[in-house]
Structures are given as C-alpha cells and as structure tokens.
Design an enzyme around this catalytic site. Sequence first.
Site, PDB file in Angstrom:
ATOM      1  N   ASP A 134       0.860  -1.289   0.003  1.00 48.55           N
ATOM      2  CA  ASP A 134       0.193  -0.080  -0.024  1.00 48.55           C
ATOM      3  C   ASP A 134       0.773   1.299  -0.017  1.00 48.55           C
ATOM      4  O   ASP A 134       2.095   1.271   0.506  1.00 48.55           O
ATOM      5  CB  ASP A 134      -0.876  -0.115   1.207  1.00 48.55           C
ATOM      6  CG  ASP A 134      -1.917  -0.977   1.290  1.00 48.55           C
ATOM      7  OD1 ASP A 134      -2.275  -1.911   0.343  1.00 48.55           O
ATOM      8  OD2 ASP A 134      -2.796  -0.760   2.087  1.00 48.55           O
ATOM      9  N   HIS A 159       3.963  -1.956   3.195  1.00 41.72           N
ATOM     10  CA  HIS A 159       3.820  -0.867   2.752  1.00 41.72           C
ATOM     11  C   HIS A 159       5.240  -0.294   1.823  1.00 41.72           C
ATOM     12  O   HIS A 159       6.179  -0.373   2.225  1.00 41.72           O
ATOM     13  CB  HIS A 159       3.731   0.361   3.690  1.00 41.72           C
ATOM     14  CG  HIS A 159       2.257   0.243   4.432  1.00 41.72           C
ATOM     15  ND1 HIS A 159       1.946  -0.854   5.202  1.00 41.72           N
ATOM     16  CD2 HIS A 159       1.092   0.879   4.264  1.00 41.72           C
ATOM     17  CE1 HIS A 159       0.872  -0.497   5.690  1.00 41.72           C
ATOM     18  NE2 HIS A 159       0.166   0.286   5.232  1.00 41.72           N
TER      19      HIS A 159
END
Length: 278
Positions: A83, A227
């Site tokens: 993400d 991430h």
Amino acid sequence: MKHPRAHVWKAAAATAVGGVAVAGLRTATGRPVRSAPTLAAAGAAMAAGGLMAYEWLTPRSWLYGPVFWHAQTSERVVALTFDDGPCHPYTGQLLEVLDREGIRATFFQVGNNVVREPNLAAEVASQHELGNHTFTHPHLVWSRPGTVREELLRGQEAIHEATGTLPRLFRVPHGWYGPQVISVAGDLGMRCVGWSVMAWDWDRPPSDVIQRRILHGVSPGGVTLLHDGQDTDAFPKADRSHTIAAVSDIISSLKASGYGFLTLPELMELGAREREPN
Ligand SMILES: [Zn+2]
C-alpha cells in the site's frame, strides 16, 4: 444499489435501538433494572451495537457488505499486497526483488503519489495488479458518500492517466470500512479488499520483526499487507527501507514452506472456485 446484506445491517440497527428503548421504557416506568426482560433487552442492544461498531472498524467487514480478506482454501498460496506507493526509491527496489523471485503482487496506490511518480506507477502496472487506495489517503469511516466517491474517482483518474489501467480493487486507507465506503466502491465497480496479516510496518520496526510478524500470521489463502510508500502528507519523510529489506526473506521463507504466490484477482478466483459445489 443495495448489497445483499443491507437487511442484516438494518436488523442489527433495529435491535440496538429497540433494545435500548425497551430497557429504558421498562426502567422509566418503575420496573426493576435487574428484571430478566430489561436485562435481555439491554443485552441484545449492547450485542447488536457492539457488532455494528466492530464491523465498522475492521478490515474484514461482513455486516455492511463484502470485503475480501482471504480465500478459503487449503492450498498453500498467498497474495502479497503493498500500500501507499508509488514512492521513490522503495517501489523500484521492491519491483527488483519481486522480479528476481518471479512473483506478481498487488499494489494499492495513492492517487496523489501516482501524480508525483507517474512513471514508477506505470512500471508497477506493467508487471503487477493495481488497486485504488484513494487520492489523499484520508480516514473515510465517518465521511459522507459524496466525499468517498470523490476520493475514489480522483484516485481512479490519477491511476488511469499514469498507467492506462482502471483498477477494479479498492482498499480503504487505515482499514476502516464504513457501510457507505463499501456501497460507493461497489457502485463504481470496485471490490473492497482487506488483509489477513500485517506487520505494523508503518512504525518502521526492524526488518526481522516485520518478517516475523508476517510469517507468524500467514496461512493458506492469506493476504499480506506491507507498505512501499507513505500517505501523502508524510511523503517527504517516507522511509520504507525496513520493509524492503524484509520482503526478500519473507518470500524465501514462504517458498521454503511450500507457498506459492498469487495476485489478488487470482486468489479471489481460486476462492470462488473452491466454494463451488462439485
Ligand atoms: Zn494506506
């Protein structure tokens, strides 16, 4: 368009409101608080209210509409998801690792970061699956449907402009799926996605901690969350070096345990196939 579980959600809301009303009315009209019907009404209200609050704040929401967070399968497969990118230099480093390992993953990109790094976004899109992660990475859990819609559409526009791809997957920032978020994403043709295991890597723990958390929580059909970027406001301070350092070892360990790697659409397809009766 109403999702199939709209009536369940409304039943829970009615139970919460009705239970409070009944318990309150009984108490107000002088009946003992500890009487069985009053306690039952209050208990039902608390249970229904608690369920609604939990479902509001979980990345695995069920009550307010479908959120895909794992596939029910005994096959040792997992979908790696990343993400908040694209983000230089981490996304590029991650692409190199995935390429070396021959793995395709799924990236939920933030529109504003795509505008900042369009070429990197396009490079990701040329090899991996893309999902929408809004334009500015806000908390949407209490937002009006109009705000949710604007964030999703601006995200789609940025990703489409840079990559030519229009994502069919959406992951809400911070993992909180309010009912309006799921409903707007569905109206825009996107499936909502959560995760089954994450590593709190936004706090930048050491890479061996990131690795341990993922490997400890992973299971067949799972969806990992890591991430490769940071939300828009924090962008200049983004540091995903610990995550990137962990990914290679996570992949080797999973491979050694017999795991294969799928993109999210592939994992969804496998889950749907295994649900079908023979
Ligand atoms: Zn995010």
